[in-house]
Design an enzyme around this catalytic site. Structure first.
Site, short mmCIF file in Angstrom:
data_model
loop_
_atom_site.label_atom_id
_atom_site.label_comp_id
_atom_site.label_asym_id
_atom_site.label_seq_id
_atom_site.Cartn_x
_atom_site.Cartn_y
_atom_site.Cartn_z
N ASN A 7 0.86 -1.18 0.00
CA ASN A 7 0.00 0.00 0.00
C ASN A 7 0.90 1.24 0.00
O ASN A 7 1.49 1.58 1.02
CB ASN A 7 -0.89 -0.03 1.26
CG ASN A 7 -1.78 1.19 1.37
OD1 ASN A 7 -1.82 2.02 0.46
ND2 ASN A 7 -2.49 1.30 2.49
N TRP A 8 0.99 1.87 -1.16
CA TRP A 8 1.89 3.03 -1.28
C TRP A 8 1.32 4.26 -0.60
O TRP A 8 2.00 5.28 -0.47
CB TRP A 8 2.16 3.34 -2.76
CG TRP A 8 2.89 2.26 -3.52
CD1 TRP A 8 3.27 1.02 -3.04
CD2 TRP A 8 3.32 2.30 -4.88
NE1 TRP A 8 3.89 0.30 -4.02
CE2 TRP A 8 3.94 1.06 -5.17
CE3 TRP A 8 3.22 3.25 -5.90
CZ2 TRP A 8 4.47 0.76 -6.43
CZ3 TRP A 8 3.75 2.95 -7.16
CH2 TRP A 8 4.38 1.72 -7.42
N LYS A 9 0.04 4.21 -0.23
CA LYS A 9 -0.65 5.36 0.39
C LYS A 9 -0.47 6.60 -0.50
O LYS A 9 -0.38 6.46 -1.73
CB LYS A 9 -0.16 5.57 1.82
CG LYS A 9 -0.29 4.28 2.66
CD LYS A 9 -0.11 4.47 4.12
CE LYS A 9 -0.26 3.12 4.83
NZ LYS A 9 -0.12 3.23 6.29
N HIS A 96 -9.66 1.01 5.18
CA HIS A 96 -8.37 1.23 5.85
C HIS A 96 -8.57 2.19 7.03
O HIS A 96 -9.37 3.13 6.95
CB HIS A 96 -7.35 1.82 4.86
CG HIS A 96 -5.95 1.77 5.37
ND1 HIS A 96 -5.47 2.66 6.30
CD2 HIS A 96 -4.93 0.90 5.13
CE1 HIS A 96 -4.22 2.35 6.60
NE2 HIS A 96 -3.86 1.29 5.89
N GLU A 98 -6.91 4.56 8.08
CA GLU A 98 -6.68 5.98 7.79
C GLU A 98 -7.91 6.61 7.16
O GLU A 98 -8.19 7.79 7.38
CB GLU A 98 -5.43 6.13 6.90
CG GLU A 98 -4.16 5.84 7.70
CD GLU A 98 -3.00 5.29 6.90
OE1 GLU A 98 -3.04 5.30 5.66
OE2 GLU A 98 -2.03 4.81 7.54
N GLU A 168 -5.08 -4.95 10.74
CA GLU A 168 -4.07 -3.91 10.95
C GLU A 168 -4.37 -3.19 12.26
O GLU A 168 -5.21 -2.26 12.28
CB GLU A 168 -4.11 -2.89 9.80
CG GLU A 168 -3.80 -3.49 8.44
CD GLU A 168 -3.30 -2.43 7.47
OE1 GLU A 168 -2.21 -2.60 6.94
OE2 GLU A 168 -4.00 -1.42 7.25
N GLY A 174 2.54 2.46 10.92
CA GLY A 174 3.45 3.59 10.73
C GLY A 174 4.15 4.05 12.00
O GLY A 174 4.75 5.11 12.04
N SER A 211 3.69 -1.90 10.45
CA SER A 211 5.15 -1.89 10.66
C SER A 211 5.82 -3.22 10.32
O SER A 211 6.83 -3.58 10.93
CB SER A 211 5.47 -1.48 12.10
OG SER A 211 4.98 -0.18 12.37
N GLY A 232 2.92 -1.08 4.31
CA GLY A 232 2.93 0.36 4.01
C GLY A 232 4.35 0.81 3.70
O GLY A 232 4.86 0.62 2.59
N GLY A 233 5.01 1.38 4.70
CA GLY A 233 6.34 1.97 4.51
C GLY A 233 7.32 1.09 3.74
O GLY A 233 7.98 1.57 2.80
P1 13P Z 1 3.07 0.51 7.75
O1 13P Z 1 3.62 -0.78 7.17
O2 13P Z 1 3.77 1.73 7.23
O3 13P Z 1 2.96 0.46 9.24
O4 13P Z 1 1.56 0.64 7.19
C1 13P Z 1 0.71 -0.44 7.30
C2 13P Z 1 -0.52 -0.13 6.52
O5 13P Z 1 -1.29 0.72 6.93
C3 13P Z 1 -0.74 -0.83 5.26
O6 13P Z 1 -2.02 -0.61 4.78
#
Ligand code: 13P
Length: 251
Positions: A7-9, A96, A98, A168, A174, A211, A232-233
């Protein structure tokens, strides 16, 4: 079936996104991915160039990060599942945390989106997970099941076959604070049991996100009820993401 979803967000310019994709396309050969299905979820602006750049025999599938629950209409700023389908997108991340946190998406709203994604032959990657307070007060299992049961409530048993679930925990997203392998396994096995008891099937993939990176992935991926990761990251770094694919393949 194992899945690794990046997920590149809201990251990467179009140029950076295409450079990342190029690196992944070259590294993720059929031999490297093995039985892992690899999915990338770039920002929506990049979906069409990404789809165009993937070769016929690419091992990479494409997901959007969100979509609306109607096919068309007066919803300024939104994109629909129908549009995604016509843009060669395979899947869509829905619910998600977020989006729940910053855009006030409710469980009922997520359920409408999940239903519409299925109607448009997209794989919904349905995200659930508790806040830190819910973990601390001990309601995290039931609260997470409540999110999931509402998100899937309009689907038939057959439709559930096409769903991917992502657990998640919000406190691990994050933050660098990863859930322990025991915490992850506890939640995944709980959700699987509830799915079987309440919806009659428990064979949907359940991914972990929060993470997750090469240094902690082995322990998480080796848990019985973990079918992959939503990253994510670490998905923004081609080397890390490809390492995660290998780790999942070998888990
Ligand atoms: P991180 O891997 O950056 O913690 O993000 C997880 C995430 O929200 C994937 O959708």
């Amino acid at each position: 079936m194992k899945f690794l979803v990046g997920n590149w967000k809201m990251n990467t310019t179009p140029e950076e996104g295409m450079a990342l994709l190029e690196e992944l396309s070259q590294g993720l050969t059929k031999e490297v991915v093995g039985d892992v299905r690899v999915v990338v979820a770039p920002p929506s602006l990049h979906l069409i160039p990404v789809a165009d750049a993937l070769l016929e025999n690419s091992q990479i599938e494409i997901a959007a990060q969100n979509c609306h629950y109607e096919d068309f209409g007066a919803y300024t700023g939104e994109i629909s599942a129908q549009m995604l389908l016509h843009s060669e997108v395979d899947a869509v991340i829905l619910g998600h945390s977020e989006r729940r946190q910053y855009f006030s998406e409710t469980d009922d709203f997520v359920a409408l989106k999940v239903k519409n994604a299925i109607k448009n032959h997209l794989i919904p990657i349905v995200c659930v997970g508790e806040k830190l307070e819910q973990r601390n007060t001990g309601t995290f299992l039931e609260d997470t099941w409540s999110q999931l049961s509402i998100a899937l409530s309009d689907l038939s048993k057959d439709e559930l076959e096409d769903v991917i679930i992502a657990y998640e925990p919000i406190w691990a997203i994050g933050t660098g604070e990863v859930a322990s392998p025991e915490q992850v396994q506890q939640m995944h096995s709980f959700l699987r049991r509830k799915l079987k008891e309440n919806m009659g099937r428990d064979d949907m993939p359940i991914l972990y996100g929060g993470s997750c990176k090469p240094s902690n992935a082995d322990e998480i991926f080796s848990q019985n009820d973990v079918d992959g990761g939503l990253i994510g990251g670490a998905s923004l770094n081609a080397e890390d993401f490809m390492l995660l694919v290998e780790k999942l393949k070998n888990s």
